[in-house]
Scaffold this motif. Sequence first.
Motif, PDB file in Angstrom:
ATOM      1  N   GLU A  50       0.833  -1.194   0.000  1.00 55.91           N
ATOM      2  CA  GLU A  50       0.000   0.000   0.000  1.00 55.91           C
ATOM      3  C   GLU A  50       0.871   1.249   0.000  1.00 55.91           C
ATOM      4  O   GLU A  50       1.834   1.355   0.763  1.00 55.91           O
ATOM      5  CB  GLU A  50      -0.901  -0.002   1.235  1.00 55.91           C
ATOM      6  N   GLY A  51       0.561   2.159  -0.885  1.00 55.77           N
ATOM      7  CA  GLY A  51       1.324   3.388  -0.995  1.00 55.77           C
ATOM      8  C   GLY A  51       2.432   3.332  -2.024  1.00 55.77           C
ATOM      9  O   GLY A  51       2.851   4.366  -2.552  1.00 55.77           O
ATOM     10  N   LEU A  52       2.907   2.117  -2.314  1.00 54.98           N
ATOM     11  CA  LEU A  52       3.963   1.954  -3.323  1.00 54.98           C
ATOM     12  C   LEU A  52       3.299   1.720  -4.668  1.00 54.98           C
ATOM     13  O   LEU A  52       3.142   0.593  -5.133  1.00 54.98           O
ATOM     14  CB  LEU A  52       4.884   0.788  -2.951  1.00 54.98           C
ATOM     15  N   THR A  53       2.893   2.807  -5.288  1.00 52.77           N
ATOM     16  CA  THR A  53       2.175   2.735  -6.545  1.00 52.77           C
ATOM     17  C   THR A  53       3.137   2.498  -7.708  1.00 52.77           C
ATOM     18  O   THR A  53       4.363   2.525  -7.553  1.00 52.77           O
ATOM     19  CB  THR A  53       1.400   4.042  -6.778  1.00 52.77           C
ATOM     20  N   GLU A  54       2.562   2.311  -8.875  1.00 50.41           N
ATOM     21  CA  GLU A  54       3.352   2.022 -10.076  1.00 50.41           C
ATOM     22  C   GLU A  54       4.353   3.125 -10.388  1.00 50.41           C
ATOM     23  O   GLU A  54       5.382   2.878 -11.021  1.00 50.41           O
ATOM     24  CB  GLU A  54       2.410   1.799 -11.263  1.00 50.41           C
ATOM     25  N   GLU A  55       4.087   4.341  -9.931  1.00 45.05           N
ATOM     26  CA  GLU A  55       4.990   5.454 -10.219  1.00 45.05           C
ATOM     27  C   GLU A  55       6.375   5.256  -9.607  1.00 45.05           C
ATOM     28  O   GLU A  55       7.351   5.892 -10.023  1.00 45.05           O
ATOM     29  CB  GLU A  55       4.400   6.767  -9.718  1.00 45.05           C
ATOM     30  N   PHE A  56       6.495   4.367  -8.619  1.00 46.32           N
ATOM     31  CA  PHE A  56       7.794   4.113  -8.002  1.00 46.32           C
ATOM     32  C   PHE A  56       8.686   3.229  -8.879  1.00 46.32           C
ATOM     33  O   PHE A  56       9.899   3.166  -8.649  1.00 46.32           O
ATOM     34  CB  PHE A  56       7.619   3.437  -6.637  1.00 46.32           C
ATOM     35  N   LEU A  57       8.114   2.527  -9.851  1.00 42.34           N
ATOM     36  CA  LEU A  57       8.925   1.649 -10.696  1.00 42.34           C
ATOM     37  C   LEU A  57       9.978   2.464 -11.444  1.00 42.34           C
ATOM     38  O   LEU A  57       9.671   3.467 -12.077  1.00 42.34           O
ATOM     39  CB  LEU A  57       8.041   0.911 -11.703  1.00 42.34           C
ATOM     40  N   GLY A  58      11.208   2.011 -11.366  1.00 39.67           N
ATOM     41  CA  GLY A  58      12.300   2.696 -12.035  1.00 39.67           C
ATOM     42  C   GLY A  58      12.887   3.842 -11.246  1.00 39.67           C
ATOM     43  O   GLY A  58      13.888   4.442 -11.672  1.00 39.67           O
ATOM     44  N   ALA A  59      12.299   4.156 -10.094  1.00 44.99           N
ATOM     45  CA  ALA A  59      12.814   5.260  -9.288  1.00 44.99           C
ATOM     46  C   ALA A  59      14.175   4.911  -8.713  1.00 44.99           C
ATOM     47  O   ALA A  59      14.373   3.812  -8.174  1.00 44.99           O
ATOM     48  CB  ALA A  59      11.844   5.585  -8.156  1.00 44.99           C
ATOM     49  N   HIS A  60      15.123   5.814  -8.833  1.00 40.24           N
ATOM     50  CA  HIS A  60      16.438   5.615  -8.232  1.00 40.24           C
ATOM     51  C   HIS A  60      16.327   5.856  -6.728  1.00 40.24           C
ATOM     52  O   HIS A  60      15.668   6.801  -6.283  1.00 40.24           O
ATOM     53  CB  HIS A  60      17.457   6.566  -8.855  1.00 40.24           C
ATOM     54  N   ILE A  61      16.973   4.998  -5.950  1.00 44.93           N
ATOM     55  CA  ILE A  61      16.926   5.152  -4.498  1.00 44.93           C
ATOM     56  C   ILE A  61      17.953   6.213  -4.109  1.00 44.93           C
ATOM     57  O   ILE A  61      19.079   5.922  -3.687  1.00 44.93           O
ATOM     58  CB  ILE A  61      17.165   3.809  -3.788  1.00 44.93           C
ATOM     59  N   ASP A  62      17.546   7.453  -4.312  1.00 47.04           N
ATOM     60  CA  ASP A  62      18.376   8.602  -3.955  1.00 47.04           C
ATOM     61  C   ASP A  62      17.809   9.231  -2.685  1.00 47.04           C
ATOM     62  O   ASP A  62      16.885   8.682  -2.064  1.00 47.04           O
ATOM     63  CB  ASP A  62      18.435   9.614  -5.103  1.00 47.04           C
ATOM     64  N   ASP A  63      18.337  10.356  -2.275  1.00 47.67           N
ATOM     65  CA  ASP A  63      17.895  10.977  -1.025  1.00 47.67           C
ATOM     66  C   ASP A  63      16.397  11.277  -1.041  1.00 47.67           C
ATOM     67  O   ASP A  63      15.700  11.084  -0.037  1.00 47.67           O
ATOM     68  CB  ASP A  63      18.680  12.257  -0.760  1.00 47.67           C
ATOM     69  N   ALA A  64      15.887  11.754  -2.186  1.00 49.11           N
ATOM     70  CA  ALA A  64      14.469  12.098  -2.277  1.00 49.11           C
ATOM     71  C   ALA A  64      13.592  10.858  -2.141  1.00 49.11           C
ATOM     72  O   ALA A  64      12.559  10.872  -1.445  1.00 49.11           O
ATOM     73  CB  ALA A  64      14.186  12.809  -3.593  1.00 49.11           C
ATOM     74  N   THR A  65      13.985   9.764  -2.800  1.00 50.51           N
ATOM     75  CA  THR A  65      13.213   8.522  -2.711  1.00 50.51           C
ATOM     76  C   THR A  65      13.267   7.954  -1.303  1.00 50.51           C
ATOM     77  O   THR A  65      12.277   7.413  -0.796  1.00 50.51           O
ATOM     78  CB  THR A  65      13.722   7.494  -3.729  1.00 50.51           C
ATOM     79  N   VAL A  66      14.409   8.056  -0.662  1.00 48.05           N
ATOM     80  CA  VAL A  66      14.532   7.586   0.722  1.00 48.05           C
ATOM     81  C   VAL A  66      13.520   8.310   1.604  1.00 48.05           C
ATOM     82  O   VAL A  66      12.819   7.684   2.416  1.00 48.05           O
ATOM     83  CB  VAL A  66      15.960   7.798   1.262  1.00 48.05           C
ATOM     84  N   GLU A  67      13.405   9.616   1.456  1.00 46.19           N
ATOM     85  CA  GLU A  67      12.457  10.372   2.271  1.00 46.19           C
ATOM     86  C   GLU A  67      11.021   9.954   1.963  1.00 46.19           C
ATOM     87  O   GLU A  67      10.173   9.894   2.863  1.00 46.19           O
ATOM     88  CB  GLU A  67      12.642  11.876   2.054  1.00 46.19           C
ATOM     89  N   ARG A  68      10.734   9.655   0.706  1.00 44.93           N
ATOM     90  CA  ARG A  68       9.388   9.188   0.340  1.00 44.93           C
ATOM     91  C   ARG A  68       9.092   7.836   0.990  1.00 44.93           C
ATOM     92  O   ARG A  68       7.987   7.597   1.480  1.00 44.93           O
ATOM     93  CB  ARG A  68       9.253   9.080  -1.178  1.00 44.93           C
ATOM     94  N   LEU A  69      10.080   6.953   1.006  1.00 44.71           N
ATOM     95  CA  LEU A  69       9.890   5.635   1.623  1.00 44.71           C
ATOM     96  C   LEU A  69       9.697   5.759   3.133  1.00 44.71           C
ATOM     97  O   LEU A  69       8.868   5.059   3.724  1.00 44.71           O
ATOM     98  CB  LEU A  69      11.085   4.742   1.305  1.00 44.71           C
ATOM     99  N   LEU A  70      10.447   6.647   3.756  1.00 44.47           N
ATOM    100  CA  LEU A  70      10.300   6.862   5.197  1.00 44.47           C
ATOM    101  C   LEU A  70       8.938   7.474   5.519  1.00 44.47           C
ATOM    102  O   LEU A  70       8.331   7.175   6.561  1.00 44.47           O
ATOM    103  CB  LEU A  70      11.427   7.744   5.720  1.00 44.47           C
ATOM    104  N   ASP A  71       8.433   8.308   4.624  1.00 42.49           N
ATOM    105  CA  ASP A  71       7.099   8.873   4.805  1.00 42.49           C
ATOM    106  C   ASP A  71       6.037   7.787   4.690  1.00 42.49           C
ATOM    107  O   ASP A  71       5.062   7.768   5.463  1.00 42.49           O
ATOM    108  CB  ASP A  71       6.851   9.970   3.767  1.00 42.49           C
ATOM    109  N   LEU A  72       6.219   6.858   3.746  1.00 43.67           N
ATOM    110  CA  LEU A  72       5.274   5.746   3.603  1.00 43.67           C
ATOM    111  C   LEU A  72       5.303   4.849   4.835  1.00 43.67           C
ATOM    112  O   LEU A  72       4.273   4.286   5.222  1.00 43.67           O
ATOM    113  CB  LEU A  72       5.600   4.930   2.348  1.00 43.67           C
ATOM    114  N   GLU A  73       6.475   4.721   5.443  1.00 43.24           N
ATOM    115  CA  GLU A  73       6.555   3.957   6.694  1.00 43.24           C
ATOM    116  C   GLU A  73       5.667   4.588   7.757  1.00 43.24           C
ATOM    117  O   GLU A  73       4.924   3.891   8.469  1.00 43.24           O
ATOM    118  CB  GLU A  73       8.001   3.909   7.186  1.00 43.24           C
ATOM    119  N   ARG A  74       5.706   5.900   7.876  1.00 49.23           N
ATOM    120  CA  ARG A  74       4.890   6.585   8.873  1.00 49.23           C
ATOM    121  C   ARG A  74       3.403   6.492   8.549  1.00 49.23           C
ATOM    122  O   ARG A  74       2.565   6.334   9.449  1.00 49.23           O
ATOM    123  CB  ARG A  74       5.324   8.055   8.959  1.00 49.23           C
TER     124      ARG A  74
END
Length: 218
Positions: free
Chosen positions: A145-169
């Motif tokens: 949940e929250g990890l939509t198709e738009e995440f496919l191909g996303a590089h795990i950079d600082d911005a993506t890390v913050e998005r993943l941490l936000d999804l954790e919350r």
Amino acid sequence: MTWAALTSGGKDSVLAVQRAIDAGIEVSALVTVRPENPHSYMFHSANLDAVRVMAEVAGMEYHEIPSAGKKEEEIVEMEEGLAALGLDGIVTGAVASTYQRSRLEAIAGRLGMQLYAPLWHMDYAALLREVAARLDAIIVVCAAEGLTEEFLGAHIDDATVERLLDLERRYRINPAGEGGEYESLTLDAPFFSRPLTYASAERRSVGDRHELLLKGFA
């Protein structure tokens, strides 16, 4: 000593290899278990063709262990494959899965090998930030949940890390993907002589699972 690393090409196992090299361990080979079952309990199945190229650009040998991908039986298949390689030690990217680590420890004990797991119980945020700083890894499977198709191909950079941490919350997912929320593929690492490339990409969705299928790795 002869060391090899178990890897699917994802961020954790590749970072573990880099940590091993940093520690002075001479990793001479990458080993992939290729399950026939895409829902294997132990092993990833997405984009495994990349690992052979990773070994090439890392100047390492490549070994592949075939598996039917059935729970517990795949552990026996992996042990038989590792036994044939005559290794002294194995590197694993295990972070939090007691199921995975306990079985690898048992195999290592029976085969008289050392087990090196440098990421074990590492803080998830710290892990992701080290991945962002040291590797070029992309998300290739989303299944939470929250990890939509738009995440496919996303590089795990600082911005993506913050998005993943936000999804954790927001959704209580594991931000490092330890619960199967997503899978990754590493395109570059310090021990690669050059980045991996691929010729084509196809998106496939089944229910809430979205997958990026890459082909033509070089």
